[in-house]
Design an enzyme around this catalytic site. Structure first.
Site, PDB file in Angstrom:
ATOM      1  N   TRP A 135       0.817  -1.219   0.000  1.00 53.26           N
ATOM      2  CA  TRP A 135       0.000   0.000   0.000  1.00 53.26           C
ATOM      3  C   TRP A 135       0.845   1.260   0.000  1.00 53.26           C
ATOM      4  O   TRP A 135       0.453   2.273  -0.575  1.00 53.26           O
ATOM      5  CB  TRP A 135      -1.000  -0.020   1.154  1.00 53.26           C
ATOM      6  CG  TRP A 135      -2.077  -1.036   0.926  1.00 53.26           C
ATOM      7  CD1 TRP A 135      -2.315  -2.147   1.680  1.00 53.26           C
ATOM      8  CD2 TRP A 135      -3.057  -1.049  -0.135  1.00 53.26           C
ATOM      9  NE1 TRP A 135      -3.380  -2.849   1.156  1.00 53.26           N
ATOM     10  CE2 TRP A 135      -3.850  -2.209   0.056  1.00 53.26           C
ATOM     11  CE3 TRP A 135      -3.339  -0.215  -1.211  1.00 53.26           C
ATOM     12  CZ2 TRP A 135      -4.909  -2.552  -0.798  1.00 53.26           C
ATOM     13  CZ3 TRP A 135      -4.392  -0.553  -2.064  1.00 53.26           C
ATOM     14  CH2 TRP A 135      -5.156  -1.698  -1.848  1.00 53.26           C
ATOM     15  N   ASP A 164      -1.601   6.705   6.394  1.00 52.07           N
ATOM     16  CA  ASP A 164      -2.693   5.856   5.924  1.00 52.07           C
ATOM     17  C   ASP A 164      -2.968   4.864   7.050  1.00 52.07           C
ATOM     18  O   ASP A 164      -2.173   3.967   7.316  1.00 52.07           O
ATOM     19  CB  ASP A 164      -2.245   5.131   4.646  1.00 52.07           C
ATOM     20  CG  ASP A 164      -3.230   4.039   4.196  1.00 52.07           C
ATOM     21  OD1 ASP A 164      -4.266   3.856   4.857  1.00 52.07           O
ATOM     22  OD2 ASP A 164      -2.938   3.377   3.170  1.00 52.07           O
ATOM     23  N   LYS A 196     -12.215  -1.523   6.197  1.00 50.52           N
ATOM     24  CA  LYS A 196     -11.361  -2.511   6.849  1.00 50.52           C
ATOM     25  C   LYS A 196     -11.824  -2.718   8.286  1.00 50.52           C
ATOM     26  O   LYS A 196     -12.255  -3.797   8.654  1.00 50.52           O
ATOM     27  CB  LYS A 196      -9.893  -2.055   6.818  1.00 50.52           C
ATOM     28  CG  LYS A 196      -9.372  -1.709   5.422  1.00 50.52           C
ATOM     29  CD  LYS A 196      -9.198  -2.931   4.546  1.00 50.52           C
ATOM     30  CE  LYS A 196      -9.105  -2.643   3.060  1.00 50.52           C
ATOM     31  NZ  LYS A 196      -7.947  -1.915   2.617  1.00 50.52           N
TER      32      LYS A 196
HETATM   33  C1  LIG Z   1      -7.425  -1.322   1.440  1.00 43.18           C
HETATM   34  C2  LIG Z   1      -6.368  -0.335   1.622  1.00 43.18           C
HETATM   35  C3  LIG Z   1      -6.227   0.779   0.768  1.00 43.18           C
HETATM   36  C4  LIG Z   1      -7.085   0.993  -0.466  1.00 43.18           C
HETATM   37  O1  LIG Z   1      -8.416   1.105  -0.189  1.00 43.18           O
HETATM   38  P1  LIG Z   1      -9.541   1.200  -1.324  1.00 43.18           P
HETATM   39  O2  LIG Z   1     -10.678   1.755  -0.541  1.00 43.18           O
HETATM   40  O3  LIG Z   1      -9.785  -0.173  -1.831  1.00 43.18           O
HETATM   41  O4  LIG Z   1      -9.082   2.123  -2.367  1.00 43.18           O
HETATM   42  C5  LIG Z   1      -5.223   1.672   1.040  1.00 43.18           C
HETATM   43  N1  LIG Z   1      -4.401   1.517   2.075  1.00 43.18           N
HETATM   44  C6  LIG Z   1      -4.492   0.455   2.917  1.00 43.18           C
HETATM   45  C7  LIG Z   1      -3.540   0.334   4.040  1.00 43.18           C
HETATM   46  C8  LIG Z   1      -5.477  -0.494   2.711  1.00 43.18           C
HETATM   47  O5  LIG Z   1      -5.571  -1.545   3.533  1.00 43.18           O
END
Ligand SMILES: *Cc1c(COP(=O)(O)O)cnc(C)c1O
Length: 362
Positions: free
Chosen positions: A103, A173, A197
């Site tokens: 990511w 993030d 998540k």
């Molecule tokens: C799932 C995830 C993303 C991307 O998320 P989307 O909503 O599918 O674009 C970005 N960063 C992390 C750490 C993730 O787990």
């Protein structure tokens, strides 16, 4: 598990608290006497305004968000944030990124479209199985921010100590760890997280941004919709937001507050993760993929002795009532995501299954 539900170890969208789903079900056809479902409700209505305001207020209480930070409910998922961050925060056109896995690599690739990206530290040398030392990063004076993926969902690492940014803005993030443990918001300039998540349904991300980073002087090419300031000025109601996600996440925020807040979640998550890591540490069949001190409490990647065996474990676990144990397609292996809503019994049941599988196949 009630209603014939399974223990779902998906990395996202993932499990939500059963109690929250029950409440949502009870309000589905007629939300509190409004005569309609929240999905049918105007985002300008009084009832929805209250849902939105309470969601923000509860999130502020949960995380202890200081008054000089804005809370934004955005669309486009985590992936759009990879672009919004450099578009909004690169003033000098330079930013430092810590490369820790899938990511952060995506974030880096996107940021390169807008400016210069400096990889300040990386764990690529060991297949992203650890978090590099970030206590003394080489950060140029004109770097606009330092970016981290605080929990790498695919690689299964997490930061125990935040980087020393030497006075530069920290951007994180937090998608796969959002609300899993207490967080000192004042240490960050911007935190963002896709909610699918660890919180609610897909289709929304939350951004928590310090007010002085809401810039007006952005390059003309930055679309109105992709400016954080647009959403901050409109209380996330610039256009029709993801009303349903705001409503569901608001319910989860209330559930977390009622159940002891983030300190209680952290204690529960430590306990749950210890059950699984404890098993992996002594197993002669399964092996964890991550350095001990950097292991995620949320996403636990591991492998059996071979790829073929991994596939067999996934099939057998599915038959035994455990869903989504397959590792991400980019890395293979196995992965159990054990977010806030995964009950401890779920992790214990998984370990019992893995133990029995090991005994049979060793
Ligand atoms: C799932 C995830 C993303 C991307 O998320 P989307 O909503 O599918 O674009 C970005 N960063 C992390 C750490 C993730 O787990």
């Amino acid at each position: 598990m009630k209603y014939g539900r399974t223990y779902n170890f998906s990395a996202g969208p993932a499990m939500m608290p059963e109690e929250v789903l029950e409440e949502i079900a009870a309000e589905m056809l007629n939300y509190r006497g409004s005569g309609m479902c929240v999905m049918e409700m105007s985002h300008r209505s009084k009832a929805f305004q209250q849902i939105r305001d309470e969601a923000e207020a509860d999130l502020r209480t949960l995380m202890g968000i200081p008054d000089n930070y804005k809370v934004l409910f955005l669309q486009g998922g985590g992936t759009l944030e990879f672009a919004m961050v450099p578009m909004n925060l690169m003033k000098n056109g330079v930013a430092c990124y810590v490369e820790t896995g899938a990511w952060s690599k995506k974030a880096i690739a996107e940021a390169k479209k807008y400016g210069e990206v400096i990889i300040a530290a990386s764990s690529a040398d060991k297949n992203f199985s650890y978090i590099p030392d970030c206590s003394d990063l080489d950060i140029p004076e004109n770097a606009d921010y330092v970016y981290i993926c605080e929990n790498e969902t695919i690689n299964g690492t997490t930061y125990r100590t935040l980087p020393n940014t030497k006075g530069h803005v920290l951007v994180a993030d937090q998608s796969s760890m959002f609300l899993s443990r207490p967080c000192d918001v004042s240490r960050y300039g911007l935190i963002w997280a896709g909610v699918q998540k660890n919180v609610g349904p897909a289709g929304m991300s939350v951004a928590i941004i310090r007010e002085d980073l809401l810039r007006e002087d952005l390059p003309a090419f930055v679309p109105t919709y992709l400016r954080y300031k647009t959403h901050a000025d409109a209380d996330s109601l610039y256009n029709t937001p993801n009303c349903w996600a705001i409503y569901c996440c608001g319910k989860v925020f209330k559930y977390l507050l009622k159940n002891g807040g983030l300190a209680a979640m952290a204690a529960r998550n430590e306990e749950k993760a210890a059950v699984l890591y404890g098993f992996l540490d002594q197993s002669r069949f399964f092996t964890g993929a991550v350095r001990r001190e950097d292991r995620s409490l949320m996403n636990v990647p591991f492998v059996s002795p071979s790829k073929e065996q991994d596939a067999d474990v996934v099939a057998a676990s599915k038959a035994a009532g455990f869903d989504n144990l397959k590792g991400h397609k980019s890395v293979g292996g196995l992965r159990a995501s054990i977010y806030n809503a995964m009950p401890k019994e779920g992790v214990e049941a998984l370990v019992a299954f893995l133990k029995a599988y090991e005994a049979e196949h060793l």
